[in-house]
Design an enzyme around this catalytic site. Structure first.
Site, PDB file in Angstrom:
ATOM      1  N   LEU A  69       1.445  -1.263  -0.042  1.00  0.00           N
ATOM      2  CA  LEU A  69       0.071   0.423   0.240  1.00  0.00           C
ATOM      3  C   LEU A  69       0.894   1.341   0.099  1.00  0.00           C
ATOM      4  CD1 LEU A  69      -2.604  -1.195   2.788  1.00  0.00           C
ATOM      5  CD2 LEU A  69      -2.686  -1.194   0.302  1.00  0.00           C
ATOM      6  N   PRO A  70      -0.043   2.282  -0.102  1.00  0.00           N
ATOM      7  CA  PRO A  70       0.597   3.165  -0.453  1.00  0.00           C
ATOM      8  C   PRO A  70       1.660   4.123   0.798  1.00  0.00           C
ATOM      9  CG  PRO A  70      -1.273   3.920  -0.783  1.00  0.00           C
ATOM     10  CD  PRO A  70      -1.296   2.641  -0.645  1.00  0.00           C
ATOM     11  N   LYS A 177      14.573   0.617   4.219  1.00  0.00           N
ATOM     12  CA  LYS A 177      13.887   1.673   2.725  1.00  0.00           C
ATOM     13  C   LYS A 177      13.963   2.897   2.689  1.00  0.00           C
ATOM     14  CE  LYS A 177      11.834   1.111  -0.592  1.00  0.00           C
ATOM     15  NZ  LYS A 177      12.708   1.376  -1.997  1.00  0.00           N
ATOM     16  N   LYS A 246       7.323  10.787  -0.082  1.00  0.00           N
ATOM     17  CA  LYS A 246       6.683  10.403   1.541  1.00  0.00           C
ATOM     18  C   LYS A 246       7.982   9.520   2.194  1.00  0.00           C
ATOM     19  CE  LYS A 246       5.901   6.190   1.078  1.00  0.00           C
ATOM     20  NZ  LYS A 246       5.415   4.142   0.863  1.00  0.00           N
TER      21      LYS A 246
END
Ligand code: NAD
Length: 302
Positions: A69-70, A177, A246
């Site tokens: 998911l985003p 990440k 993000k």
């Protein structure tokens, strides 16, 4: 935790659709869900998979649920909040959630505590390699979690990637990440700036990138993003600008949360926030270079 046969897959977007296809090919019984229901239905019609719009249905048959998911906010929504919290309520104790989204590590630890109280394991396993790596099953996967939960998840992960790294406890995959994507974003912003300065002085941007790509300034940003997507105006990496904004934001926030002075991270967060607000978060992230060309690399607050 037993072996995994039935997998629920939530988030059938650019990455998830390609990753879930590997699980189907490997023989897992895959049930897919997406808030954009037509994506799940299309996937099911093209693969030997089942689509559902009920999270309770997906959870009750699942040994493991993969989320792609985003951000962590959508993961939390899907796991704990949507449809009255149906997913977490219907997952049986001993099942696991494998979050492969690029999410904020502190939120991942909080989610892990909530799920652990229900006897549900959580592994964070974000990926690198883009849609090509997802398509080929050659993603790099950065895994955080308890060793026994990771051991249960590994056979599923090995179908989607071929470079798996166990990087620490829960949240460490997500920390790894965002720091990787901070570097990717920083080198892209720097490559874009180098080309802007060189062009103004009279250098040919295409020649510049060819030189950089056989020299010490080379990076993924110069080799792939600038060369293949910016200079020829293709803008089709498959990675949205809002998602990279993000990620670099997560990296800067993480440094703040653990009290590490990270001025480059703050600058990169602001530059991408500015570009994402200006260009649009759903546009390809390579378009940030055109925004910076027009408006300069300026922090968002200016
Ligand atoms: P995407 O926007 O293409 O896919 C996300 C999917 O999630 C969409 O289909 C959307 O409808 C669905 N969705 C959103 N909210 C939902 C919810 N609450 N419940 C169910 N479904 C919901 O994004 P993507 O490019 O596939 O990226 C997914 C994740 O992988 C992100 O965290 C991204 O940062 C990361 N990532 C992307 C790439 C890339 O190259 N695209 C590479 C590595 C990592």
């Amino acid at each position: 935790m037993g072996a995994i046969n039935n997998v629920g897959f939530i988030g059938i977007g650019n990455m998830g659709s390609r990753m879930a296809a590997h699980l189907v090919r490997a023989g897992y019984a895959v049930t897919v869900f997406d808030i954009a229901a037509e994506r799940a239905r299309l996937f099911a019609s093209e693969h030997q998979a089942r689509a559902t719009d009920r999270l309770a249905d997906l959870a009750s048959s699942a040994d493991a649920v993969v989320t792609m998911l985003p951000s962590g906010r959508e993961v939390r929504e899907a796991v704990l909040e949507m449809q009255g919290g149906a997913l977490a309520q219907n997952l049986r104790p001993g099942s696991i959630v494998i979050d492969m989204s690029s999410a904020a590590p502190v939120g991942t630890r909080e989610l892990g505590q909530v799920l652990a109280a229900r006897g549900i394991g959580l592994v964070d396993a974000p990926v690198s390699g883009g849609i090509i790596g997802a398509e080929k099953g050659t993603l790099a996967i950065m895994i955080g979690g308890e060793p026994d939960t990771i051991a249960t998840a590994r056979p599923v992960l090995e179908r989607m990637g071929n470079r798996l790294f166990e990087v620490g406890g829960l949240g460490c995959g997500h920390a790894m990440k965002c720091l990787n994507n901070f570097l990717a974003g920083a080198s892209f912003a720097a490559a874009s700036e180098a080309v802007r300065v060189g062009r103004k002085f009279g250098l040919d941007p295409a020649v510049m990138i060819d030189v950089i790509n056989v020299s010490t300034g080379r990076s993924f940003a110069s080799d792939v993003v600038m060369k293949e997507h910016v200079l020829n105006e293709k803008f089709a990496t498959g990675f949205a600008l809002g998602l990279l904004a993000k990620d670099v934001g997560i990296a800067a926030d993480l440094a703040e949360q653990i009290d590490v002075h990270a001025p480059i991270g703050e600058l990169i967060r602001d530059l991408f926030r500015d570009a994402s607000d200006g260009v649009g978060g759903s546009e390809d992230h390579s378009r940030a270079a055109t925004w910076w060309d027009r408006h300069g690399l300026r922090p968002a607050a200016e």
